[in-house]
Design an enzyme around this catalytic site. Structure first.
Site, PDB file in Angstrom:
ATOM      1  N   LYS A 163       0.906  -1.088  -0.072  1.00  0.00           N
ATOM      2  CA  LYS A 163      -0.085   0.083  -0.166  1.00  0.00           C
ATOM      3  C   LYS A 163       0.874   1.392   0.102  1.00  0.00           C
ATOM      4  CE  LYS A 163      -3.896  -1.504   2.838  1.00  0.00           C
ATOM      5  NZ  LYS A 163      -4.807  -1.032   4.112  1.00  0.00           N
TER       6      LYS A 163
HETATM    7  N1  GLU Z   1     -11.074   1.603   7.399  1.00  0.00           N
HETATM    8  C1  GLU Z   1     -10.717   0.195   6.691  1.00  0.00           C
HETATM    9  C2  GLU Z   1      -9.379   0.159   5.909  1.00  0.00           C
HETATM   10  O1  GLU Z   1      -9.179   1.343   5.369  1.00  0.00           O
HETATM   11  C3  GLU Z   1     -11.898  -0.489   6.171  1.00  0.00           C
HETATM   12  C4  GLU Z   1     -12.288  -1.823   6.132  1.00  0.00           C
HETATM   13  C5  GLU Z   1     -13.592  -2.056   6.023  1.00  0.00           C
HETATM   14  O2  GLU Z   1     -14.135  -2.082   4.839  1.00  0.00           O
HETATM   15  O3  GLU Z   1     -14.224  -2.734   6.739  1.00  0.00           O
HETATM   16  O4  GLU Z   1      -8.738  -0.580   5.550  1.00  0.00           O
END
Ligand code: GLU
Length: 478
Positions: free
Chosen positions: A253
């Site tokens: 990422k």
């Molecule tokens: N905030 C989480 C992330 O950025 C999202 C995960 C989800 O979609 O539940 O990975």
């Protein structure tokens, strides 16, 4: 009505994996006349990157994904930034505490660190030992009042259970709660952790399908237990496969080159990036590879998403981009090329010819950004060879023979266009007895001073007799 959300944390940029999650959610929502929700998961106050929200939204818009509800879009289930929902989380935390499904924990980071070190030394998996699970109510109140820092932890069942995740992509996955610990759900700064916030928000925002990366599967039992503690039904889940580099390592990422923004900067079209990203894990029926957004909406289903990791094939993306560039109408292409042309000294020069030049370049452009390196051929008079290979070839005896003959042919021709280039080349072949690649390459190199580029017929046609003659003469002097 189906409701799906894309819920990034504002810690950085929209990367390829995020775009895929958003795309699959949006495709499924569109296919089923549902809604696509954007939610900002900004509960980790230490890792917020100011511009992230706007960047996420603008990249989704660039990709053609339309947000129905979200922080800058409104909707009936807001606020859509988690940092603006703290009172909601507090209310539900109170409920968990009152019903004995969560507890206050005062353990210091030193104690937790020592616990983990000891557990590791004994070969155990580090996890919280439940030290504060059974503190008396009066002790808890006294310590809170005296200003001690605390967190809230959810309880995992004392007797381990097997929890079944019925995943739309993976089928039934069983996960044992003996591997879960009493997860912190509210941090000492009063902010919820992801696990609590995601469950509350998905429920209150009436999310029907949770679509996220497979790295969240191990967290499923925690979420499942929270749904149970609150007495809520769980939504459907689809955990997407990992995206891998060609060496099958996990696509990072953090690597700058997986940011959607960088693909745009490097000259990829949204149509091809989205088409490519759709194929990362999903495969349509049949062998077709090129799909517009409306076609993707029609074809998409979670049943056709693979469990296995999807390899990011840069060559494939380049191929798709070239296909989409070739299909663009000339005016459209020119408009999309403008930001790249602006970076060159040729901005605003020779409008009439520019369109013609773009038309010549279109069939071989892989990325829009390539225009930056291709214009000098048409605007500069004394280009240098682009590489030593060009120079080497042009200095060979055969090349000199061909170029001298080319000049001779041109002198007796009254013009040079794509129509008589073939005849002219045939004459050179007859006189020099050189043919095929060996005949064409010196001419191409002399005219373009490059090893690759647009179709020679088109360039020669555009340059005409005098300029080609001049170029051939200059090449002979190299
Ligand atoms: N905030 C989480 C992330 O950025 C999202 C995960 C989800 O979609 O539940 O990975």
């Amino acid at each position: 009505m189906v409701r799906l959300r894309f819920a990034p944390s504002p810690t950085g940029f929209l990367h390829i994996g995020g775009l895929r999650t958003a795309l699959f959610c949006w495709l499924y929502a569109c296919k089923n006349d549902g809604k696509f929700i954007f939610r900002l998961e900004d509960t980790d106050q230490k890792r917020i990157f100011e511009e992230a929200e706007n960047k996420f939204i603008s990249m989704l818009e660039w990709s053609g994904i339309k947000i129905d509800e979200g922080p800058q879009f409104g909707g009936n289930y807001g606020p859509y930034r988690q940092s603006e929902r703290l009172d909601i989380y507090a209310k539900y935390t109170k409920l968990l505490l009152e019903e004995g499904n969560a507890y206050i924990c005062f353990c210091s980071s030193e104690r937790l660190e020592k616990l983990r070190t000891d557990q590791r030394r004994k070969g155990e998996t580090p996890r919280y030992d439940g030290f504060c699970r059974n503190l008396s109510k009066s002790e808890v109140s006294r310590r809170i009042e005296s200003g001690e820092e605390y967190v809230v932890r959810m309880k995992t069942p004392e007797v381990p259970e097997t929890i079944i995740l019925n995943d739309l992509i993976r089928g039934n996955v069983s996960i044992d709660t003996s591997q879960s610990e009493d997860q912190v759900i509210v941090k000492s700064d009063g902010f919820p952790t992801y696990h609590l916030a995601v469950v509350i928000d998905d429920h209150l925002m009436k999310i029907t399908h949770v679509v996220r990366g497979e790295e969240w599967i191990p967290s499923f039992p925690k979420h499942f237990l929270l749904y149970r503690y609150f007495g809520w039904d769980t939504p459907e889940f689809a955990h997407l496969p990992l995206i891998l580099n060609s060496d099958r390592s996990k696509l990072s990422k953090r690597q700058g080159d997986v940011a959607v923004e960088d693909f745009r900067k490097n000259g990829y079209l949204p149509e091809s990036l989205v088409n490519f990203v759709a194929m990362l894990g999903w495969s349509p029926q049949g062998n077709r590879e090129l799909f517009t957004l409306p076609e993707l909406i029609r074809e998409f289903s979670f049943e056709r998403v693979n469990k296995a990791g999807a390899v990011f094939d840069q060559e494939k993306l380049n191929w798709m981009n070239q296909q989409y560039i070739q299909k663009l109408k000339l005016n459209d292409l020119q408009q999309r090329l403008n930001p790249f042309i602006k970076k060159t000294p040729y901005e605003g020069k020779d409008h009439k010819n520019l369109k013609k030049i773009i038309e010549i370049l279109q069939p071989r452009l892989v990325k829009l950004s390539e225009i930056e390196g291709r214009l000098s051929l048409f605007f500069e008079n004394n280009l240098e060879p682009s590489s030593t290979e060009v120079l080497k070839v042009l200095r060979e005896e055969n090349s000199k023979k061909i170029l001298s003959n080319f000049i001779k042919q041109l002198e007796s021709a009254n013009k040079l266009t794509r129509d008589n280039l073939g005849t002219l080349m045939k004459n050179i072949q007859n006189e020099t007895k050189i043919k095929g690649k060996n005949l064409w390459i010196p001419i191409r190199f002399a005219i373009t001073l490059d090893t690759e580029g647009p179709d020679l017929n088109l360039i020669v046609d555009f340059f005409g007799k005098e300029k080609c003659m001049h170029l051939a003469k200059s090449a002979l002097k190299l």
